[in-house]
Design an enzyme around this catalytic site. Structure first.
Site, PDB file in Angstrom:
ATOM      1  N   CYS A 251     -14.972  33.373 -41.618  1.00  0.00           N
ATOM      2  CA  CYS A 251     -13.667  33.654 -41.030  1.00  0.00           C
ATOM      3  C   CYS A 251     -12.637  32.764 -41.683  1.00  0.00           C
ATOM      4  CB  CYS A 251     -13.692  33.337 -39.543  1.00  0.00           C
ATOM      5  SG  CYS A 251     -14.052  34.779 -38.587  1.00  0.00           S
ATOM      6  N   GLU A 285     -16.770  37.249 -46.293  1.00  0.00           N
ATOM      7  CA  GLU A 285     -17.480  38.239 -45.486  1.00  0.00           C
ATOM      8  C   GLU A 285     -16.531  39.350 -45.060  1.00  0.00           C
ATOM      9  OE1 GLU A 285     -19.991  36.582 -42.465  1.00  0.00           O
ATOM     10  OE2 GLU A 285     -19.888  38.405 -41.249  1.00  0.00           O
TER      11      GLU A 285
END
Ligand SMILES: [Zn+2]
Length: 395
Positions: A251, A285
């Protein structure tokens, strides 16, 4: 109080409006990037017509991407907003649907529950739901200690906390410092409460993040700015201690009061500098948040372009693998960026990388604007080693 307006499913262009509310007391300063974007428009005459044409021609490099990482005037933002939505939404959709992180539709549809946050010297207006305890959603304002990230529903208990709280920087090792920012490395397992609090805070500004409680398998790289009162949180990225898919970022977030000032770019650069030290190729990601995606796209484009220009000046050949190794980027990310910039062509039976004149001109112009960058020499860091047990359980 429950917010009525902020639905994560709303169009990206709507969200821009909401986001600007959160820039609280910070004044808007016109930024060089604006000149860059405007210069682009001027070159072809009519603003609107040109912008649509741009978006159609190069889906990855609309003026939108230039704007998001940096300051700009509200007027120029409004001017461009209409034409940008097409490529922006397309790109976001592409990334969202190809990601490994499963989205939880129930969570996404939940309505923003915190209406106002006092954080250090800033007042923030959250965009999304964050799983703070139910009782906090009834408060008009919640108070978050900017150092330990503890949260309070009333000013009295918060003030009492501030008298006692001694923390002045994130609870980890400072692994980078220059005149401008510091980076701290924090182990989710050793600083579980702090990291959970960070996740709660950041969820208010991320629409898709699903991690709150299981912080143990992650390291958090937190960027701060220093003054005489302490080290103030600007943003962070989290990273799996061991990522099976080779992700170097899970994140990533710049707090809203620091957005559009080039900090996102510094966070991204730092994540790649760590990958270089590890001798690995990294990739964020998926899915990325919309702002995250745009920052990455801009970062990748500029770095690849600069690298290719060097090769072409020396009249050397350059392959996708070379770019990937030199920049610690995965070949997929390199290819995706080249495609978005329309730099891959098939000519006389060969795949070639070309640099369109327009990109060259854009890059020349943007180069004249000073940007803050990480100095890799100053990074004091060795890749941490975890045994299977210490990754998640006790030492
Ligand atoms: Zn505190």
């Amino acid at each position: 109080m429950v917010g009525k307006k902020s639905q994560p499913s709303k169009k990206a262009q709507k969200k821009i409006g909401k986001r600007e509310q959160s820039v609280a007391s910070e004044g808007q300063t016109p930024h060089p990037w604006t000149e860059f974007v405007e210069a682009q428009s001027k070159a072809d005459g009519d603003d609107k017509a040109n912008a649509s044409l741009e978006v159609g021609a190069t889906p990855g490099l609309g003026p939108d991407e230039m704007e998001l990482d940096e300051d700009e005037t509200p007027a120029s933002a409004a001017k461009k907003e209409h034409a940008q939505s097409f490529s922006r939404e397309q790109e976001i959709e592409k990334l969202r649907t190809s990601g490994s992180m499963t989205q939880n539709p129930a969570e996404i549809s939940r309505i923003r529950n915190i209406s106002k946050v006092e954080f250090g010297r800033f007042v923030l207006f959250p965009w999304y739901f964050s799983p703070y305890p139910e009782v906090f959603s009834q408060e008009d304002c919640i108070y978050i200690c900017e150092f330990c990230l503890s949260y309070y529903g009333d000013l009295k208990s918060f003030t009492r906390h501030r008298m006692k709280c001694t923390l002045q920087h994130p609870p980890g090792n400072e692994i980078y410092r220059d005149d401008f920012v510091s980076f701290y490395e924090i182990d989710g397992r050793r600083q579980r409460t702090w990291c959970r609090n960070l996740c709660l805070l950041s969820k208010m500004f991320l629409d898709h993040k699903t991690l709150y409680y299981d912080v143990d398998p992650f390291l958090f790289y937190v960027m701060t700015t220093r003054d005489d009162r302490g080290s103030h949180l600007i943003g962070y990225f989290s990273k799996e201690k061991e990522s099976a898919d080779g992700y170097n970022v899970a994140c990533i977030l710049t707090l809203p009061q620091f957005q559009r000032k080039g900090y996102g770019r510094i966070l991204i650069q730092f994540s790649y500098e760590l990958s270089k030290i590890e001798g690995k190729l990294g990739s964020p990601e998926k899915p990325l948040s919309d702002l995250g995606l745009l920052s990455y796209r801009q970062y990748w484009s500029e770095l690849i372009l600069d690298l290719l220009l060097g090769f072409s000046e020396r009249e050397e050949k350059c392959t996708i693998e070379t770019i990937s190794t030199r920049l610690s980027m995965t070949t997929q990310d390199v290819e995706h960026t080249l495609q978005a910039l329309k730099m891959q062509v098939y000519h006389k039976g060969e795949h070639k990388i070309v640099i369109p004149d327009k990109l060259l001109q854009q890059r020349e112009k943007s180069k004249t604007k000073a940007k803050r960058v990480i100095d890799p020499e100053r990074i004091q860091w060795k890749p941490p080693v975890f045994t299977a047990a210490s990754r998640t359980w006790g030492w």
